[in-house]
Design a protein around this motif. Structure first.
Motif, short mmCIF file in Angstrom:
data_model
loop_
_atom_site.label_atom_id
_atom_site.label_comp_id
_atom_site.label_asym_id
_atom_site.label_seq_id
_atom_site.Cartn_x
_atom_site.Cartn_y
_atom_site.Cartn_z
N TRP A 40 0.64 -1.20 -0.08
CA TRP A 40 -0.01 -0.07 0.04
C TRP A 40 0.72 1.23 0.05
N VAL A 44 0.28 4.20 -2.60
CA VAL A 44 0.26 5.67 -2.34
C VAL A 44 1.34 6.48 -3.08
N GLN A 56 -5.54 15.23 0.14
CA GLN A 56 -5.37 14.00 0.78
C GLN A 56 -6.58 13.23 0.63
N GLY A 60 -7.12 9.58 -1.16
CA GLY A 60 -7.91 8.33 -0.57
C GLY A 60 -8.94 7.79 -1.48
N LEU A 65 -8.88 3.83 -0.75
CA LEU A 65 -8.30 3.58 0.70
C LEU A 65 -9.15 4.40 1.70
N ASP A 69 -6.65 4.85 7.16
CA ASP A 69 -5.72 3.96 6.78
C ASP A 69 -4.54 4.63 5.91
N LEU A 70 -5.09 5.54 5.07
CA LEU A 70 -4.60 6.50 4.32
C LEU A 70 -3.34 7.40 5.17
#
Length: 145
Positions: A40, A44, A56, A60, A65, A69-70
């Protein structure tokens, strides 16, 4: 002679695709681990490279995601000096994410490693078969590649 167990299941395309996908993920994960990166984190970094500077929240949504979690992944990447989060020029209430020069260098190494892992996965196929296989996967996955 007895039939091998689960023969009907093991002949299904969905079963075979799942097995191939698991092998591919394992090969890529191992290659990324050599660069001290998880799957992951690589996703990203790659998305930030393609979209930067990216809010941001948009990042995501773009990779599917969960925001919590991001944030954890971005915290890891920022602590490692691979990304920076700065106020979004379009909306100062949001963070915009971009790669640092070290993030760019690591992403380049990881992309090479992931391609090598995929070459290992597809080694039994000729170049023409690889192209055909990829085209077929795109068609049945419902994505545009």
């Amino acid at each position: 002679m007895a039939e091998p167990p689960l023969l009907a299941i093991r002949s299904l395309p969905s079963w075979l695709l799942g097995r191939a996908a698991a092998r591919g993920r394992a090969l890529v994960a191992e290659a990324l681990a050599a660069e001290d990166l998880r799957m992951w984190h690589h996703v990203v970094l790659s998305a930030v490279h393609d979209l930067a500077p990216v809010a941001q929240a948009d990042l995501g949504r773009g990779i599917g995601l969960d925001p919590k979690d991001l944030v954890g992944i971005l915290n890891d990447l920022q602590a490692a000096g691979l990304v920076r989060r700065e106020p979004d020029p379009g909306d100062r209430r949001k963070n915009a994410v971009s790669l640092t020069p070290e993030g760019e260098r690591l992403l380049t190494r990881c992309e090479r490693a992931a391609r090598a892992a995929n070459d290992t996965l597809l080694a039994p196929l000729s170049a023409a078969e690889r192209d055909q296989f990829t085209d077929l996967l795109i068609r049945i996955s419902g994505t545009d590649g």
